[in-house]
Design a protein around this motif. Structure first.
Motif, PDB file in Angstrom:
ATOM      1  N   HIS A  25      -4.420 -28.273  11.698  1.00 21.76           N
ATOM      2  CA  HIS A  25      -3.593 -27.637  10.633  1.00 21.76           C
ATOM      3  C   HIS A  25      -2.881 -26.549  10.913  1.00 21.76           C
ATOM      4  O   HIS A  25      -2.982 -26.070  12.135  1.00 21.76           O
ATOM      5  CB  HIS A  25      -4.785 -27.082   9.526  1.00 21.76           C
ATOM      6  CG  HIS A  25      -5.848 -27.994   9.439  1.00 21.76           C
ATOM      7  ND1 HIS A  25      -5.696 -28.891   8.194  1.00 21.76           N
ATOM      8  CD2 HIS A  25      -6.999 -28.272   9.948  1.00 21.76           C
ATOM      9  CE1 HIS A  25      -6.816 -29.517   8.139  1.00 21.76           C
ATOM     10  NE2 HIS A  25      -7.505 -29.324   9.073  1.00 21.76           N
ATOM     11  N   ASN A  26      -1.962 -26.300  10.115  1.00 18.02           N
ATOM     12  CA  ASN A  26      -1.177 -25.008  10.374  1.00 18.02           C
ATOM     13  C   ASN A  26      -2.143 -23.914   9.587  1.00 18.02           C
ATOM     14  O   ASN A  26      -2.763 -24.026   8.725  1.00 18.02           O
ATOM     15  CB  ASN A  26       0.426 -25.103   9.455  1.00 18.02           C
ATOM     16  CG  ASN A  26       1.415 -25.339  10.843  1.00 18.02           C
ATOM     17  OD1 ASN A  26       1.050 -24.882  11.831  1.00 18.02           O
ATOM     18  ND2 ASN A  26       2.567 -25.258  10.057  1.00 18.02           N
ATOM     19  N   TYR A  27      -1.759 -22.800   9.757  1.00 12.99           N
ATOM     20  CA  TYR A  27      -0.904 -21.984  10.974  1.00 12.99           C
ATOM     21  C   TYR A  27      -1.112 -22.066  12.239  1.00 12.99           C
ATOM     22  O   TYR A  27      -0.620 -21.695  13.201  1.00 12.99           O
ATOM     23  CB  TYR A  27      -0.605 -20.650  10.190  1.00 12.99           C
ATOM     24  CG  TYR A  27      -0.334 -19.433  11.295  1.00 12.99           C
ATOM     25  CD1 TYR A  27       1.082 -19.290  11.233  1.00 12.99           C
ATOM     26  CD2 TYR A  27      -1.002 -18.673  11.938  1.00 12.99           C
ATOM     27  CE1 TYR A  27       1.907 -18.373  12.174  1.00 12.99           C
ATOM     28  CE2 TYR A  27      -0.391 -17.753  12.758  1.00 12.99           C
ATOM     29  CZ  TYR A  27       0.855 -17.708  12.778  1.00 12.99           C
ATOM     30  OH  TYR A  27       1.679 -16.805  13.676  1.00 12.99           O
ATOM     31  N   ALA A  28      -2.632 -22.604  12.295  1.00 12.17           N
ATOM     32  CA  ALA A  28      -2.874 -22.534  13.649  1.00 12.17           C
ATOM     33  C   ALA A  28      -2.350 -23.040  14.811  1.00 12.17           C
ATOM     34  O   ALA A  28      -1.866 -22.902  16.006  1.00 12.17           O
ATOM     35  CB  ALA A  28      -4.404 -23.294  13.667  1.00 12.17           C
ATOM     36  N   PHE A  29      -1.763 -24.617  14.419  1.00 17.74           N
ATOM     37  CA  PHE A  29      -0.754 -25.240  15.438  1.00 17.74           C
ATOM     38  C   PHE A  29       0.298 -24.527  15.875  1.00 17.74           C
ATOM     39  O   PHE A  29       0.901 -24.813  16.980  1.00 17.74           O
ATOM     40  CB  PHE A  29      -0.907 -26.644  14.917  1.00 17.74           C
ATOM     41  CG  PHE A  29      -2.300 -27.439  15.313  1.00 17.74           C
ATOM     42  CD1 PHE A  29      -3.193 -26.907  15.543  1.00 17.74           C
ATOM     43  CD2 PHE A  29      -2.092 -29.016  15.313  1.00 17.74           C
ATOM     44  CE1 PHE A  29      -4.440 -27.567  15.897  1.00 17.74           C
ATOM     45  CE2 PHE A  29      -3.441 -29.736  15.740  1.00 17.74           C
ATOM     46  CZ  PHE A  29      -4.281 -29.019  15.845  1.00 17.74           C
ATOM     47  N   THR A  30       1.188 -24.028  14.786  1.00 17.61           N
ATOM     48  CA  THR A  30       2.415 -23.469  15.022  1.00 17.61           C
ATOM     49  C   THR A  30       2.113 -22.136  15.865  1.00 17.61           C
ATOM     50  O   THR A  30       2.932 -22.128  16.960  1.00 17.61           O
ATOM     51  CB  THR A  30       3.223 -22.991  13.712  1.00 17.61           C
ATOM     52  OG1 THR A  30       3.574 -24.253  13.135  1.00 17.61           O
ATOM     53  CG2 THR A  30       4.384 -22.129  14.111  1.00 17.61           C
TER      54      THR A  30
END
Length: 161
Positions: free
Chosen positions: A109-114
């Motif tokens: 998921h984002n914000y984690a991956f960004t």
């Protein structure tokens, strides 16, 4: 050398009255996941192990991706730590990976991956889009020692249409 493939889940649907973990992919999310996986397959390294968040949208994306790459599902697990939006839990998870694995794919998921793509990679990414993939290499042999690596490849759906 360690290699990490981060893939954000495809576009999810808000049309159902279900919990966040149970939200399904939209048709666009399914199509984009197929498109990114087919493109990545052209230059994909051999993946030793793959992990997915337990969220339906991430799990479905991981199934599309791994099937496209003819991946051995004996080397696949769902892990609760990947249901993370800030990145701290995902970072801890990656740093604890078994060093027998040199190339790992994770679906989440984002914000984690960004955030993690920018922390670990050498190219700034404003936002990893849905069904976006970032492949990062690290010049270390121990997952606990990964720091700044090299962003080897980014595959985003909008660049493929």
């Amino acid at each position: 050398m360690k290699q990490l493939i981060l893939m954000r889940h495809g576009k999810s649907s808000w049309d159902y009255d279900v919990s966040d973990k149970d939200r399904p992919l939209q048709e666009r999310g399914i199509n984009d996941a197929h498109l990114v996986a087919k493109t990545f397959k052209l230059h994909a390294p051999e993946i030793d192990f793959a992990f997915s968040s337990p969220a339906n949208r991430a799990l479905h994306t991981s199934m599309i991706f791994t099937r496209t790459l003819n991946f051995d599902f004996n080397n696949f697990r769902v892990n609760e730590q990947l249901y993370d939006f800030s990145g701290g839990s995902v970072q801890h998870f990656v740093e604890q990976l078994d060093n027998r694995f040199n190339t790992v794919a994770i679906f989440g998921h984002n914000y984690a991956f960004t955030s993690l793509a920018n922390t670990w990679g050498d190219q700034y990414i404003e936002n990893v889009p849905t069904a976006g993939l970032v492949h990062i290499t690290f010049g270390v042999d121990d997952w606990s020692k990964i720091a700044k690596g090299t962003t080897k490849q980014m595959v985003f759906p909008k660049h493929l249409k």
